[in-house]
Design a protein around this motif. Structure first.
Motif, PDB file in Angstrom:
ATOM      1  N   VAL A 213     -43.427   1.448   4.850  1.00 10.20           N
ATOM      2  CA  VAL A 213     -44.074   1.837   6.104  1.00 10.20           C
ATOM      3  C   VAL A 213     -43.449   3.115   6.655  1.00 10.20           C
ATOM      4  CG1 VAL A 213     -44.414   1.156   8.507  1.00 10.20           C
ATOM      5  CG2 VAL A 213     -44.853  -0.482   6.672  1.00 10.20           C
ATOM      6  N   ALA A 214     -42.128   3.225   6.609  1.00 11.20           N
ATOM      7  CA  ALA A 214     -41.449   4.415   7.131  1.00 11.20           C
ATOM      8  C   ALA A 214     -41.831   5.656   6.331  1.00 11.20           C
ATOM      9  CB  ALA A 214     -39.930   4.209   7.104  1.00 11.20           C
ATOM     10  N   LEU A 215     -41.843   5.553   5.015  1.00 12.82           N
ATOM     11  CA  LEU A 215     -42.206   6.702   4.184  1.00 12.82           C
ATOM     12  C   LEU A 215     -43.679   7.067   4.358  1.00 12.82           C
ATOM     13  CD1 LEU A 215     -40.266   5.865   0.891  1.00 12.82           C
ATOM     14  CD2 LEU A 215     -39.572   7.380   2.759  1.00 12.82           C
ATOM     15  N   GLY A 216     -44.540   6.057   4.499  1.00 13.03           N
ATOM     16  CA  GLY A 216     -45.954   6.339   4.714  1.00 13.03           C
ATOM     17  C   GLY A 216     -46.210   7.027   6.032  1.00 13.03           C
ATOM     18  N   TRP A 217     -45.474   6.626   7.074  1.00 13.30           N
ATOM     19  CA  TRP A 217     -45.640   7.258   8.380  1.00 13.30           C
ATOM     20  C   TRP A 217     -45.197   8.717   8.354  1.00 13.30           C
ATOM     21  CZ3 TRP A 217     -41.876   8.257  12.526  1.00 13.30           C
ATOM     22  CH2 TRP A 217     -42.492   8.655  13.719  1.00 13.30           C
ATOM     23  N   LEU A 218     -44.139   9.023   7.620  1.00  8.23           N
ATOM     24  CA  LEU A 218     -43.688  10.405   7.499  1.00  8.23           C
ATOM     25  C   LEU A 218     -44.732  11.250   6.765  1.00  8.23           C
ATOM     26  CD1 LEU A 218     -39.897   9.892   6.650  1.00  8.23           C
ATOM     27  CD2 LEU A 218     -40.921  10.521   8.852  1.00  8.23           C
ATOM     28  N   CYS A 219     -45.387  10.664   5.756  1.00  6.21           N
ATOM     29  CA  CYS A 219     -46.469  11.378   5.066  1.00  6.21           C
ATOM     30  C   CYS A 219     -47.628  11.651   6.018  1.00  6.21           C
ATOM     31  CB  CYS A 219     -46.956  10.575   3.867  1.00  6.21           C
ATOM     32  SG  CYS A 219     -45.829  10.564   2.464  1.00  6.21           S
ATOM     33  N   TYR A 220     -47.918  10.682   6.867  1.00 10.42           N
ATOM     34  CA  TYR A 220     -49.019  10.863   7.831  1.00 10.42           C
ATOM     35  C   TYR A 220     -48.723  12.011   8.789  1.00 10.42           C
ATOM     36  CZ  TYR A 220     -52.018   9.979  11.835  1.00 10.42           C
ATOM     37  OH  TYR A 220     -52.897  10.126  12.875  1.00 10.42           O
ATOM     38  N   LEU A 221     -47.477  12.147   9.215  1.00 12.54           N
ATOM     39  CA  LEU A 221     -47.115  13.238  10.115  1.00 12.54           C
ATOM     40  C   LEU A 221     -47.367  14.596   9.468  1.00 12.54           C
ATOM     41  CD1 LEU A 221     -43.796  12.098  11.863  1.00 12.54           C
ATOM     42  CD2 LEU A 221     -46.091  12.255  12.838  1.00 12.54           C
ATOM     43  N   VAL A 222     -47.071  14.704   8.181  1.00 12.58           N
ATOM     44  CA  VAL A 222     -47.274  15.979   7.485  1.00 12.58           C
ATOM     45  C   VAL A 222     -48.759  16.288   7.379  1.00 12.58           C
ATOM     46  CG1 VAL A 222     -46.936  17.206   5.312  1.00 12.58           C
ATOM     47  CG2 VAL A 222     -45.109  15.764   6.215  1.00 12.58           C
ATOM     48  N   PHE A 223     -49.551  15.301   6.988  1.00 13.50           N
ATOM     49  CA  PHE A 223     -50.974  15.534   6.739  1.00 13.50           C
ATOM     50  C   PHE A 223     -51.771  15.701   8.022  1.00 13.50           C
ATOM     51  CE2 PHE A 223     -55.254  14.366   5.249  1.00 13.50           C
ATOM     52  CZ  PHE A 223     -55.344  15.181   4.136  1.00 13.50           C
ATOM     53  N   ALA A 224     -51.249  15.201   9.147  1.00 12.88           N
ATOM     54  CA  ALA A 224     -51.974  15.294  10.416  1.00 12.88           C
ATOM     55  C   ALA A 224     -52.076  16.711  10.939  1.00 12.88           C
ATOM     56  CB  ALA A 224     -51.293  14.409  11.466  1.00 12.88           C
ATOM     57  N   ALA A 225     -51.388  17.669  10.309  1.00 13.61           N
ATOM     58  CA  ALA A 225     -51.452  19.056  10.774  1.00 13.61           C
ATOM     59  C   ALA A 225     -52.858  19.616  10.651  1.00 13.61           C
ATOM     60  CB  ALA A 225     -50.472  19.911   9.974  1.00 13.61           C
ATOM     61  N   VAL A 226     -53.590  19.210   9.611  1.00 12.43           N
ATOM     62  CA  VAL A 226     -54.944  19.730   9.417  1.00 12.43           C
ATOM     63  C   VAL A 226     -55.868  19.257  10.534  1.00 12.43           C
ATOM     64  CG1 VAL A 226     -56.911  19.801   7.851  1.00 12.43           C
ATOM     65  CG2 VAL A 226     -54.599  19.834   6.929  1.00 12.43           C
ATOM     66  N   GLN A 227     -55.824  17.963  10.855  1.00  8.88           N
ATOM     67  CA  GLN A 227     -56.664  17.454  11.933  1.00  8.88           C
ATOM     68  C   GLN A 227     -56.244  18.039  13.274  1.00  8.88           C
ATOM     69  OE1 GLN A 227     -56.850  13.194  12.227  1.00  8.88           O
ATOM     70  NE2 GLN A 227     -58.119  13.220  14.063  1.00  8.88           N
ATOM     71  N   SER A 228     -54.942  18.247  13.484  1.00 11.17           N
ATOM     72  CA  SER A 228     -54.480  18.844  14.735  1.00 11.17           C
ATOM     73  C   SER A 228     -55.013  20.267  14.888  1.00 11.17           C
ATOM     74  CB  SER A 228     -52.955  18.844  14.782  1.00 11.17           C
ATOM     75  OG  SER A 228     -52.449  17.524  14.734  1.00 11.17           O
ATOM     76  N   ALA A 229     -55.091  21.002  13.768  1.00 12.88           N
ATOM     77  CA  ALA A 229     -55.666  22.349  13.820  1.00 12.88           C
ATOM     78  C   ALA A 229     -57.126  22.288  14.240  1.00 12.88           C
ATOM     79  CB  ALA A 229     -55.522  23.027  12.457  1.00 12.88           C
ATOM     80  N   GLY A 230     -57.879  21.321  13.694  1.00 18.31           N
ATOM     81  CA  GLY A 230     -59.265  21.161  14.111  1.00 18.31           C
ATOM     82  C   GLY A 230     -59.395  20.776  15.572  1.00 18.31           C
ATOM     83  N   ASP A 231     -58.485  19.939  16.061  1.00 17.91           N
ATOM     84  CA  ASP A 231     -58.517  19.550  17.475  1.00 17.91           C
ATOM     85  C   ASP A 231     -58.264  20.752  18.383  1.00 17.91           C
ATOM     86  OD1 ASP A 231     -59.018  16.931  16.797  1.00 17.91           O
ATOM     87  OD2 ASP A 231     -56.901  16.356  16.801  1.00 17.91           O
ATOM     88  N   LEU A 232     -57.371  21.641  17.974  1.00 21.67           N
ATOM     89  CA  LEU A 232     -57.126  22.853  18.758  1.00 21.67           C
ATOM     90  C   LEU A 232     -58.365  23.731  18.810  1.00 21.67           C
ATOM     91  CD1 LEU A 232     -53.511  23.858  17.619  1.00 21.67           C
ATOM     92  CD2 LEU A 232     -54.199  22.949  19.840  1.00 21.67           C
ATOM     93  N   LEU A 233     -59.062  23.848  17.688  1.00 18.87           N
ATOM     94  CA  LEU A 233     -60.293  24.637  17.673  1.00 18.87           C
ATOM     95  C   LEU A 233     -61.361  23.996  18.551  1.00 18.87           C
ATOM     96  CD1 LEU A 233     -60.540  25.664  13.918  1.00 18.87           C
ATOM     97  CD2 LEU A 233     -59.936  27.103  15.858  1.00 18.87           C
ATOM     98  N   ASP A 234     -61.377  22.674  18.622  1.00 15.96           N
ATOM     99  CA  ASP A 234     -62.328  21.991  19.495  1.00 15.96           C
ATOM    100  C   ASP A 234     -62.090  22.352  20.957  1.00 15.96           C
ATOM    101  OD1 ASP A 234     -64.188  20.302  18.020  1.00 15.96           O
ATOM    102  OD2 ASP A 234     -62.423  19.281  17.288  1.00 15.96           O
ATOM    103  N   VAL A 235     -60.823  22.444  21.338  1.00 14.18           N
ATOM    104  CA  VAL A 235     -60.493  22.762  22.726  1.00 14.18           C
ATOM    105  C   VAL A 235     -60.936  24.180  23.076  1.00 14.18           C
ATOM    106  CG1 VAL A 235     -58.604  23.069  24.367  1.00 14.18           C
ATOM    107  CG2 VAL A 235     -58.574  21.138  22.784  1.00 14.18           C
ATOM    108  N   PHE A 236     -60.625  25.136  22.212  1.00 12.98           N
ATOM    109  CA  PHE A 236     -60.927  26.537  22.504  1.00 12.98           C
ATOM    110  C   PHE A 236     -62.376  26.896  22.172  1.00 12.98           C
ATOM    111  CE2 PHE A 236     -56.343  26.522  22.187  1.00 12.98           C
ATOM    112  CZ  PHE A 236     -55.954  27.379  23.207  1.00 12.98           C
TER     113      PHE A 236
END
Length: 264
Positions: free
Chosen positions: A85-108
């Motif tokens: 679970v700990a290793l999987g959560w760390l992987c999720y943090l890395v991969f979430a950068a792509v969705q976070s970039a899309g969320d920023l574009l949604d705001v602007f």
């Protein structure tokens, strides 16, 4: 007829599969609810078979030192599930950068008002964030990045053997660095597009001052949407390189965390 059950092999296979199963629950792309639970369980068992020959001697020499008691097996099972679970959560943090970039574009870009509920992730997701997430997921399979991530997970059995607990302080430190890296990666992906959208707003503001009768702000909404969609289409061509880099980073994060826990 008597059937002998290899207890050490069965216990080793079960413990190895628990680490993989805990990882599959949170690590992309396997964490999405589009993957049925039985499929995840069978995949965890199949991957555990790869490392089972190396795990069985550890079980025979470690857990079997005082006998394979139920308490020792349960403790080792909880440790392996926590590691996964700990290793999987760390992987999720890395991969979430792509969705976070899309969320920023949604705001602007003005798409934030169209935010809806995502049944696969059981959370709210914006339009462009969801598009970037699906594109990254498809590219992760298309580029073979999921094999890189799985390879990093299987190598953790070498540096962090079965029956060894993970150091939560190391996980906390890597998670802190991962959150900072997530925001940096999201800004690197969406930063140029956000700058263009900002300049579009500045241009519309100057046009309003120069020619108020044009009512530039009324025309600005469809114009800004058009600019956003064009920029997203152009930015999508850069996602394959980004996804490959994130896959390598996920594998390094998993392996580095396991190695740091073993050394500590």
């Amino acid at each position: 007829m008597e059937v002998s059950l290899p207890v050490e092999q069965a216990v080793g296979l079960g413990l190895a599969s628990l680490r993989v199963l805990g990882w599959l629950l949170l690590a992309p792309p396997f964490s999405y609810r589009g993957f049925p639970g039985p499929v995840k369980a069978l995949l965890a068992l199949a991957l555990a078979l790869v490392v089972q020959p190396d795990v069985t001697p550890l079980v025979r020499g470690g857990l079997g030192a005082g006998g394979l008691t139920a308490g020792a097996i349960m403790l080792a099972a909880l440790q392996e599930l926590l590691v996964g679970v700990a290793l999987g959560w760390l992987c999720y943090l890395v991969f979430a950068a792509v969705q976070s970039a899309g969320d920023l574009l949604d705001v602007f870009g003005g798409f934030q008002l169209a935010q809806g509920y995502d049944p696969l992730m059981q959370s709210g997701s914006s339009v462009l964030g969801r598009i970037y997430q699906l594109l990254a997921l498809a590219l992760l399979f298309a580029t073979g990045g999921h094999l890189v991530v799985l390879g990093g997970l299987l190598r953790t059995y070498e540096v962090l053997p079965v029956g060894t607990s993970i150091d939560l302080s190391v996980v906390a430190r890597v998670a802190t660095e991962g959150i900072a890296g997530l925001m940096l990666a999201a800004l690197q992906i969406a930063g140029p597009l956000i700058a263009v959208l900002f300049l579009t707003d500045v241009g519309l503001g100057l046009l309003t001052r120069v020619a108020p009768q044009l009512n530039a702000f009324a025309l600005g909404f469809p114009l800004k949407i058009l600019v956003t969609l064009v920029l997203v289409g152009l930015g999508a061509s850069l996602l394959p390189d980004v996804v490959r880099s994130l896959a390598d980073q996920m594998a390094e994060t998993v392996l580095g965390t396991a190695r740091a826990s073993a050394d500590g």
